[in-house]
Design a protein around this motif. Structure first.
Motif, PDB file in Angstrom:
ATOM      1  N   ASP A   1       0.822  -1.215   0.000  1.00 46.26           N
ATOM      2  CA  ASP A   1       0.000   0.000   0.000  1.00 46.26           C
ATOM      3  C   ASP A   1       0.853   1.260   0.000  1.00 46.26           C
ATOM      4  OD1 ASP A   1      -2.893  -1.111   0.640  1.00 46.26           O
ATOM      5  OD2 ASP A   1      -1.448  -2.232   1.843  1.00 46.26           O
ATOM      6  N   PHE A   2       1.970   1.204   0.731  1.00 47.38           N
ATOM      7  CA  PHE A   2       2.815   2.395   0.863  1.00 47.38           C
ATOM      8  C   PHE A   2       4.269   2.004   0.655  1.00 47.38           C
ATOM      9  CE2 PHE A   2      -0.732   2.528   3.909  1.00 47.38           C
ATOM     10  CZ  PHE A   2      -1.463   3.580   3.364  1.00 47.38           C
ATOM     11  N   GLU A   3       5.057   3.001   0.205  1.00 51.16           N
ATOM     12  CA  GLU A   3       6.468   2.746  -0.080  1.00 51.16           C
ATOM     13  C   GLU A   3       7.291   3.930   0.395  1.00 51.16           C
ATOM     14  OE1 GLU A   3       7.209   2.844  -4.327  1.00 51.16           O
ATOM     15  OE2 GLU A   3       9.069   1.715  -4.121  1.00 51.16           O
ATOM     16  N   THR A   4       8.390   3.643   1.119  1.00 50.09           N
ATOM     17  CA  THR A   4       9.364   4.688   1.403  1.00 50.09           C
ATOM     18  C   THR A   4      10.655   4.314   0.704  1.00 50.09           C
ATOM     19  OG1 THR A   4       8.454   5.266   3.573  1.00 50.09           O
ATOM     20  CG2 THR A   4      10.774   5.797   3.219  1.00 50.09           C
ATOM     21  N   VAL A   5      11.191   5.241  -0.066  1.00 48.95           N
ATOM     22  CA  VAL A   5      12.468   4.999  -0.737  1.00 48.95           C
ATOM     23  C   VAL A   5      13.490   5.935  -0.111  1.00 48.95           C
ATOM     24  CG1 VAL A   5      13.691   4.957  -2.949  1.00 48.95           C
ATOM     25  CG2 VAL A   5      11.231   4.460  -2.866  1.00 48.95           C
ATOM     26  N   ALA A   6      14.388   5.366   0.666  1.00 46.89           N
ATOM     27  CA  ALA A   6      15.413   6.163   1.341  1.00 46.89           C
ATOM     28  C   ALA A   6      16.522   5.223   1.791  1.00 46.89           C
ATOM     29  CB  ALA A   6      14.815   6.879   2.552  1.00 46.89           C
ATOM     30  N   PRO A   7      17.735   5.754   1.972  1.00 49.73           N
ATOM     31  CA  PRO A   7      18.812   4.895   2.460  1.00 49.73           C
ATOM     32  C   PRO A   7      18.521   4.420   3.893  1.00 49.73           C
ATOM     33  CG  PRO A   7      19.654   7.031   1.723  1.00 49.73           C
ATOM     34  CD  PRO A   7      18.169   7.132   1.733  1.00 49.73           C
ATOM     35  N   TYR A   8      19.058   3.268   4.258  1.00 48.45           N
ATOM     36  CA  TYR A   8      18.852   2.762   5.624  1.00 48.45           C
ATOM     37  C   TYR A   8      19.572   3.627   6.662  1.00 48.45           C
ATOM     38  CZ  TYR A   8      16.684  -1.340   3.621  1.00 48.45           C
ATOM     39  OH  TYR A   8      15.832  -2.174   2.939  1.00 48.45           O
ATOM     40  N   GLU A   9      20.491   4.464   6.179  1.00 47.78           N
ATOM     41  CA  GLU A   9      21.239   5.335   7.090  1.00 47.78           C
ATOM     42  C   GLU A   9      20.467   6.629   7.379  1.00 47.78           C
ATOM     43  OE1 GLU A   9      22.510   3.912   4.298  1.00 47.78           O
ATOM     44  OE2 GLU A   9      23.594   2.348   5.402  1.00 47.78           O
ATOM     45  N   ASP A  10      19.365   6.862   6.677  1.00 49.22           N
ATOM     46  CA  ASP A  10      18.602   8.107   6.822  1.00 49.22           C
ATOM     47  C   ASP A  10      17.654   7.972   8.021  1.00 49.22           C
ATOM     48  OD1 ASP A  10      16.882  10.252   6.648  1.00 49.22           O
ATOM     49  OD2 ASP A  10      16.571  10.071   4.473  1.00 49.22           O
ATOM     50  N   LEU A  11      18.160   8.333   9.203  1.00 50.91           N
ATOM     51  CA  LEU A  11      17.385   8.073  10.416  1.00 50.91           C
ATOM     52  C   LEU A  11      16.090   8.882  10.475  1.00 50.91           C
ATOM     53  CD1 LEU A  11      20.119   7.495  13.153  1.00 50.91           C
ATOM     54  CD2 LEU A  11      18.974   5.840  11.664  1.00 50.91           C
ATOM     55  N   LYS A  12      16.087  10.051   9.817  1.00 50.72           N
ATOM     56  CA  LYS A  12      14.833  10.833   9.775  1.00 50.72           C
ATOM     57  C   LYS A  12      13.749  10.073   9.012  1.00 50.72           C
ATOM     58  CE  LYS A  12      14.443  15.439   9.079  1.00 50.72           C
ATOM     59  NZ  LYS A  12      14.891  16.723   8.472  1.00 50.72           N
ATOM     60  N   ALA A  13      14.151   9.475   7.904  1.00 58.46           N
ATOM     61  CA  ALA A  13      13.189   8.692   7.104  1.00 58.46           C
ATOM     62  C   ALA A  13      12.753   7.454   7.886  1.00 58.46           C
ATOM     63  CB  ALA A  13      13.820   8.286   5.772  1.00 58.46           C
ATOM     64  N   ILE A  14      13.694   6.875   8.639  1.00 59.53           N
ATOM     65  CA  ILE A  14      13.367   5.673   9.443  1.00 59.53           C
ATOM     66  C   ILE A  14      12.299   6.039  10.487  1.00 59.53           C
ATOM     67  CG2 ILE A  14      14.291   4.039  11.172  1.00 59.53           C
ATOM     68  CD1 ILE A  14      15.540   3.316   8.544  1.00 59.53           C
ATOM     69  N   ILE A  15      12.483   7.212  11.129  1.00 59.20           N
ATOM     70  CA  ILE A  15      11.535   7.622  12.175  1.00 59.20           C
ATOM     71  C   ILE A  15      10.142   7.856  11.566  1.00 59.20           C
ATOM     72  CG2 ILE A  15      10.960   9.474  13.821  1.00 59.20           C
ATOM     73  CD1 ILE A  15      14.071   9.750  14.222  1.00 59.20           C
ATOM     74  N   THR A  16      10.098   8.570  10.454  1.00 60.91           N
ATOM     75  CA  THR A  16       8.806   8.830   9.799  1.00 60.91           C
ATOM     76  C   THR A  16       8.127   7.521   9.419  1.00 60.91           C
ATOM     77  OG1 THR A  16       9.801  10.814   8.897  1.00 60.91           O
ATOM     78  CG2 THR A  16       7.712  10.136   7.915  1.00 60.91           C
ATOM     79  N   PHE A  17       8.939   6.586   8.880  1.00 55.44           N
ATOM     80  CA  PHE A  17       8.416   5.276   8.486  1.00 55.44           C
ATOM     81  C   PHE A  17       7.870   4.545   9.723  1.00 55.44           C
ATOM     82  CE2 PHE A  17       9.762   0.718   8.283  1.00 55.44           C
ATOM     83  CZ  PHE A  17       8.873   0.265   7.319  1.00 55.44           C
ATOM     84  N   ALA A  18       8.675   4.494  10.772  1.00 56.80           N
ATOM     85  CA  ALA A  18       8.279   3.740  11.976  1.00 56.80           C
ATOM     86  C   ALA A  18       6.979   4.294  12.549  1.00 56.80           C
ATOM     87  CB  ALA A  18       9.395   3.799  13.013  1.00 56.80           C
ATOM     88  N   LYS A  19       6.873   5.640  12.559  1.00 56.24           N
ATOM     89  CA  LYS A  19       5.675   6.265  13.140  1.00 56.24           C
ATOM     90  C   LYS A  19       4.421   5.999  12.302  1.00 56.24           C
ATOM     91  CE  LYS A  19       7.694   9.960  15.891  1.00 56.24           C
ATOM     92  NZ  LYS A  19       8.018  11.397  15.918  1.00 56.24           N
ATOM     93  N   SER A  20       4.629   5.665  11.043  1.00 50.75           N
ATOM     94  CA  SER A  20       3.462   5.423  10.174  1.00 50.75           C
ATOM     95  C   SER A  20       2.954   3.986  10.280  1.00 50.75           C
ATOM     96  CB  SER A  20       3.826   5.713   8.708  1.00 50.75           C
ATOM     97  OG  SER A  20       4.550   4.620   8.161  1.00 50.75           O
ATOM     98  N   CYS A  21       3.706   3.142  11.021  1.00 50.99           N
ATOM     99  CA  CYS A  21       3.377   1.698  11.061  1.00 50.99           C
ATOM    100  C   CYS A  21       2.878   1.289  12.447  1.00 50.99           C
ATOM    101  CB  CYS A  21       4.619   0.872  10.732  1.00 50.99           C
ATOM    102  SG  CYS A  21       5.277   1.179   9.091  1.00 50.99           S
ATOM    103  N   ASP A  22       2.113   0.185  12.506  1.00 52.19           N
ATOM    104  CA  ASP A  22       1.659  -0.361  13.784  1.00 52.19           C
ATOM    105  C   ASP A  22       2.599  -1.442  14.300  1.00 52.19           C
ATOM    106  OD1 ASP A  22      -1.028   0.980  14.164  1.00 52.19           O
ATOM    107  OD2 ASP A  22      -1.173   0.263  12.104  1.00 52.19           O
ATOM    108  N   VAL A  23       3.361  -2.037  13.397  1.00 46.33           N
ATOM    109  CA  VAL A  23       4.410  -2.984  13.767  1.00 46.33           C
ATOM    110  C   VAL A  23       5.356  -3.026  12.575  1.00 46.33           C
ATOM    111  CG1 VAL A  23       3.189  -5.043  12.858  1.00 46.33           C
ATOM    112  CG2 VAL A  23       4.862  -5.327  14.680  1.00 46.33           C
ATOM    113  N   VAL A  24       6.631  -3.328  12.857  1.00 45.62           N
ATOM    114  CA  VAL A  24       7.612  -3.373  11.765  1.00 45.62           C
ATOM    115  C   VAL A  24       8.349  -4.704  11.805  1.00 45.62           C
ATOM    116  CG1 VAL A  24       9.824  -2.381  10.969  1.00 45.62           C
ATOM    117  CG2 VAL A  24       7.913  -0.862  11.518  1.00 45.62           C
TER     118      VAL A  24
END
Ligand code: AMP
Length: 372
Positions: free
Chosen positions: A63-86
């Motif tokens: 349903d959703f896609e984030t394209v960012a390096p694994y080192e991009d901690l800001k993108a990781i935080i945004t991604f994590a906050k958008s999910c109910d479990v990872v």
């Protein structure tokens, strides 16, 4: 016709499962992520795939896609906050990414499981000393003399491996005797290596096991694996068990999952010796290529099982109705998939990868061999 009534209560030790429509985050956009996403959809969940590349096999069915390096901690935080479990579909994600995500959302399997399997030296030490399961003798190798000493200790050949980023036989070389030491050591980069005693196994098999949030464990029957060019070629399950090792294998698998307080599906690879002794080769904290046969065996498949475990659902049935032969389609072999699809009792799985590359896993075939 007789009917059975459907259960109305969940086992009391499980948490309340995530509701329909909850979002499952998946680190990694490969075929394992794709099949996890497909199973999540079947259970009424939505998925969000994180990968450094766009338009991956997994993101195409998500349903959703984030394209960012694994080192991009800001993108990781945004991604994590958008999910109910990872969760994650491969073990080479930077641990920092998982640790960051874990501050905002539950990640299953957790960072400890990932850290343990990231590095073969840490993994083997954990298996031997914490889980107390049998592994081949091993030594850390940072110098050529350490490798020579390891050979002396083994009293025979060794398999020299890189501690990290090794898969499908990449990053390993057999050291038969002292004359191979210099070349083998240099070929693998001369640092961060592990020397293992060479195991004269009679066969390789795996156990795919799941542990739920209340600690319940369900494992599938043994899968016999055949490798070609260091890559998994076929898996057959349930495997024959001429030496009657299955109880031991399942007990070993349970010890490993419990020692990590693991949540999710894990693949555990074994060597079986001529005398029936078992040795654990490695663990993968994720769904596993040797578990793909479960998709067409008439039981809960490993992908659904993983989604059940991480969302707090009870684990599904792991007893197959059929014996299945799984064959990987590597590189150009994918071109035969539509022909293979016409055979009866045969199920094809195409990962929809854009580039056909030699050695790349492109799809797999599950062939029903008969009733189990
Ligand atoms: P791995 O990357 O550790 O899964 O190893 C890939 C393959 O190499 C295994 O499936 C085995 O066939 C072989 N192998 C790995 N370690 C050993 C060992 N210690 N002794 C003998 N064969 C090994």
């Amino acid at each position: 016709m007789s009917t059975t009534s459907l259960p109305t209560d969940l086992p009391s030790d499980l948490p309340t499962p995530l509701p329909s429509g909850a979002i499952i985050g998946i680190f990694g956009g490969g075929q394992l992520g794709r099949m996890l996403a497909q199973s999540a959809t079947k259970l009424g969940y939505r998925t969000h795939v994180y990968d450094s590349l766009a338009d991956t096999p997994a993101s195409r069915v998500s349903d959703f896609e984030t394209v960012a390096p694994y080192e991009d901690l800001k993108a990781i935080i945004t991604f994590a906050k958008s999910c109910d479990v990872v969760t994650y579909e491969f073990e080479n994600i930077p641990i920092a990414a998982v640790k960051e995500a874990q501050k905002h959302v539950s990640v299953y399997p957790d960072a400890k499981a990932l850290e343990t399997s990231h590095d073969r030296l840490i993994e083997k030490t954990f298996l031997r000393d914490t889980a107390t399961v049998p592994v081949a003798k091993f030594h850390a190798v940072e110098t050529m003399s350490a490798l020579t000493n390891a050979l002396t200790d083994f009293g025979g050949p060794s398999v020299l491996k890189t501690r990290r980023f090794g898969y499908d036989g990449k990053g390993q070389v057999k050291i038969s005797d002292e004359k191979d030491v210099k070349g083998g050591f240099a070929r693998l980069g001369g640092a961060d290596l592990i020397a293992e005693d060479f195991v004269p196994f009679v066969r390789e098999f795996s156990i795919i096991a799941a542990r739920a949030q209340d600690g319940t464990i369900a494992s599938y029957p043994m899968t016999e694996n055949v490798h070609k060019d260091h890559r998994l070629h076929t898996s057959i399950a349930p495997a024959n068990d001429p030496q009657n090792v299955k109880e031991n294998a399942h007990a070993i698998a349970e010890r490993i999952l419990d020692a990590l307080s693991y949540i999710g599906v894990m693949g555990i690879e074994f060597f079986e010796l001529e005398n029936g002794k078992l040795i654990v080769n490695e663990i993968a904290p994720r769904v596993h290529n040797s578990g793909h046969w479960t998709q067409n065996a008439g039981c809960t498949d490993q992908f659904e099982q993983h989604i059940r475990a991480i969302t707090g659902l009870p684990l599904g049935d792991t007893v197959p109705i059929q014996t299945v032969l799984m064959t990987n389609l590597i590189g150009e072999e994918i071109k035969n998939i539509k022909t293979i699809a016409q055979r009866p009792d045969t199920f094809v799985h195409d990962y929809d990868k854009h580039d056909i590359r030699a050695g790349r896993k492109m799809g797999h075939v599950n062939e029903i061999l008969g009733k189990f």
